[in-house]
Design an enzyme around this catalytic site. Structure first.
Site, short mmCIF file in Angstrom:
data_model
loop_
_atom_site.label_atom_id
_atom_site.label_comp_id
_atom_site.label_asym_id
_atom_site.label_seq_id
_atom_site.Cartn_x
_atom_site.Cartn_y
_atom_site.Cartn_z
N ALA A 1 -2.49 10.80 -12.92
CA ALA A 1 -2.52 12.00 -12.08
C ALA A 1 -3.96 12.37 -11.74
CB ALA A 1 -1.85 13.16 -12.81
N GLY A 2 -4.16 12.95 -10.56
CA GLY A 2 -5.51 13.33 -10.14
C GLY A 2 -5.49 13.95 -8.75
N PHE B 1 -1.41 2.89 -11.48
CA PHE B 1 -1.26 3.88 -10.43
C PHE B 1 -0.38 5.06 -10.85
CE2 PHE B 1 -3.10 0.42 -8.21
CZ PHE B 1 -3.79 0.98 -7.14
N ASN C 1 0.82 -1.22 0.00
CA ASN C 1 0.00 0.00 0.00
C ASN C 1 0.85 1.26 0.00
OD1 ASN C 1 -2.37 -1.37 -0.15
ND2 ASN C 1 -3.03 -1.02 1.93
N CYS D 1 -7.62 2.53 2.92
CA CYS D 1 -6.31 1.89 3.11
C CYS D 1 -5.12 2.85 3.09
CB CYS D 1 -6.11 0.81 2.04
SG CYS D 1 -7.28 -0.55 2.15
#
Length: 432
Positions: A255-256, A252, A211, A263
Site C-alpha cells: 500500500a502507498g 505489487f 500493466n 506506463c
C-alpha cells in the site's frame, strides 16, 4: 546481429545497450543532436543504475554507436526496433501513435534489403497491422516483416530485467522472423528465460494486460488499506496473508500513494480506449483508473487531519518526489498533485530527492529544494516519506528531534510504528 534502435528514451537506450553487451552491433538513433553528442561522451539522459558503465564499455568496444542519421542506420541494420514514445493523446485517453507512424514512414523510405521491423514501444492492438500497411505502400511485403516484441523493463531495475527477464514475448506469424528473433534472444533463453511465441496482436495486448493487472493489484491493496485505517488493522498483515497464496502472489501488494510513472497511467487509459473502439467495456480497469485518480485526494485529507486542519504556514518536508525509488522519472508522480495542493492551502514546502531538484516545482509558490534533508527534518512540522529511496530507510529520528516532537507520515510503511513511538515520534503510516 546488426540492430537499429529508433529512439534513445528509456526503452531504446536500455535495450540497445544491453543488446550490444550481448555481442550485437547496435546503432541507437535519435533526432536530438545534443542527446546523441552527450551519449558519445558517456553522459546519460536518464537515471538508471549501471547504465552509464555499460554505455561507456560497449561504446569503447565499438559494438554500440549513436547517430542522428536514421536512413543510413536503417540501411546498415538487419533488425529495426521502434522505441519511440506513445503518450496519452491530449484531451483524450487513447495512445498518441504519431511518433510510431512517422518512424514507419521513414523506415519505408530506407529499406534496401529484407528487414525485421520490431515494435518495442507499447502500442495498442492492431498497431502492427497499420505499420505494415504504411510500409507496404512503398515496399513489397516480401522485403520486410513487422513483429511485436513488448518490453517489460522496470525503471530502476531495467538492466537486470533485460538480462534476467520473466519472459520474452514475440508476436509474428512469419516463421523466418520468429527464428531470427529466437536466435537474437538465445543468450537469455539459454539461461532459462521463457520464450513466448504468439500472434502479433496477442503480443501487443499482453503488454497492456500485464500493466493493467499490476495497476489493479496496487489499487486493490490501496483500497484495502483505506478499510484497515478505519478498522484498526495493519495492512501489511493482510498483504502477507493473501500474498502467500500462490494464485495471488505478494508482489505489487504494498500500500502507498497512487501509482504513477511512464506506463501504468497511460496504458490503463489506452487499453480501455481500445476496448471502447471494439465495443467492449473493461469496467474493472476503468474502476482502477478512477480509484487511482482519487488516491492523492484521500492522502491529502489524511495530511489535513494529521495537522489538525491547520495547514497554513506549516512547514512540510517531502522525502522523495519521484513516482518510485531508483529513477528520476516524475511522470504522474502523486507529488505533482499533492505539493501544489498543499502550497495553495498556504503550506511552506521543502523537498529532497536523491536525483536532485525538479523543474516541475520551480514555479510553485512556497516550494523549494533542500539539499540536507536531515536538517530539514528538524525544522519541519511534518515529514512525509513519499518515495522509498534507501536514503530514507535508516534515519535516526530520535537524534534529529532536537527537543521537538517530530511528526512523520510514512506513505511507504518503511518504519515500524512501535519503534517510532519509542523514539518519541508521532507516526502515521498507510493502512495502519
Amino acid at each position: 546481429m546488426k540492430l537499429c534502435m529508433i529512439g534513445t528514451g528509456y526503452v531504446g537506450l536500455v535495450s540497445g545497450v544491453c543488446f550490444s553487451d550481448l555481442g550485437n552491433d547496435v546503432i541507437c538513433v535519435d533526432k536530438d543532436q545534443k542527446k546523441i553528442e552527450n551519449l558519445k561522451k558517456g553522459i546519460i539522459p536518464i537515471y538508471e543504475p549501471g547504465l552509464e558503465e555499460l554505455v561507456i564499455k560497449n561504446y569503447k568496444n565499438k559494438r554500440l554507436s549513436f547517430s542522428t542519421n536514421l536512413k543510413e542506420s536503417i540501411k546498415r541494420s538487419d533488425i529495426i526496433f521502434i522505441c519511440v514514445g506513445t503518450p496519452t493523446k491530449k484531451g483524450g485517453s487513447s495512445a498518441d501513435l504519431t511518433q510510431i507512424y512517422n518512424a514507419a514512414k521513414e523506415i519505408a523510405s530506407s529499406i534496401n534489403k529484407f528487414k525485421i521491423i520490431i515494435t518495442k514501444s507499447t502500442v495498442p492492438v492492431t498497431t502492427g497491422d497499420e505499420i505494415e500497411k504504411i510500409i507496404s505502400k512503398k515496399i513489397s511485403k516480401n522485403k520486410f516483416s513487422v513483429v511485436s516484441n513488448p518490453e517489460f523493463l522496470r525503471e530502476g531495475e531495467a538492466i537486470r530485467d533485460f538480462i534476467y527477464p520473466d519472459r520474452v514475448v514475440i508476436g509474428t506469424d512469419d516463421k523466418k522472423s520468429n527464428q531470427i528473433m529466437k536466435n537474437l534472444y538465445a543468450p537469455l533463453i539459454s539461461k532459462g528465460t521463457s520464450y513466448v511465441h504468439t500472434s502479433r496482436r496477442a503480443a501487443e495486448l499482453i503488454k497492456y494486460a500485464a500493466n493493467a493487472f499490476l495497476a489493479t493489484k496496487i489499487t486493490f491493496i490501496n483500497e484495502i488499506a483505506n478499510l484497515c485505517e478505519q478498522t484498526g488493522i495493519n495492512v501489511e498483515d493482510i498483504s502477507i496473508g493473501i500474498g502467500l497464496d500462490k494464485r495471488i502472489g505478494g508482489r505489487f501488494l504494498r500500500a502507498g500513494p497512487a501509482y504513477g510513472g511512464s506506463c501504468f497511467p497511460k496504458d490503463t487509459k489506452a487499453i480501455t480506449s481500445t476496448a471502447d473502439k471494439f465495443k467492449t467495456n473493461l469496467s474493472v480497469i476503468k474502476s482502477v483508473i478512477k480509484s487511482n485518480e482519487k488516491r492523492s485526494i484521500l492522502l491529502l485529507n489524511r495530511v489535513n487531519k494529521i495537522l489538525n486542519k491547520q495547514i497554513k504556514n506549516k512547514k512540510i518536508l517531502f522525502l522523495g518526489v519521484t513516482f518510485k525509488a531508483n529513477t528520476d522519472d516524475m511522470r504522474d508522480s502523486s507529488s505533482l498533485s499533492m505539493i501544489p495542493a498543499l502550497s495553495k492551502k498556504g503550506a511552506i514546502i521543502t523537498y529532497f530527492d536523491p536525483t536532485g531538484e525538479k523543474r516541475e516545482f520551480k514555479k510553485v509558490k512556497n516550494v523549494k529544494f533542500e539539499k540536507d534533508f536531515k536538517s530539514a527534518i528538524k525544522k519541519s512540522d511534518l515529514t512525509i516519506i513519499h518515495t522509498e529511496w534507501n536514503d530514507f530507510k535508516s534515519i535516526n529520528f530520535k537524534s534529529l528531534s532536537n527537543r521537538k516532537k517530530l511528526t512523520v507520515y510514512d506513505m511507504r510503511n518503511i518504519y515500524s510504528p512501535d519503534k517510532m513511538k519509542k523514539q518519541g515520534v508521532k507516526y502515521f503510516g498507510i493502512g495502519r
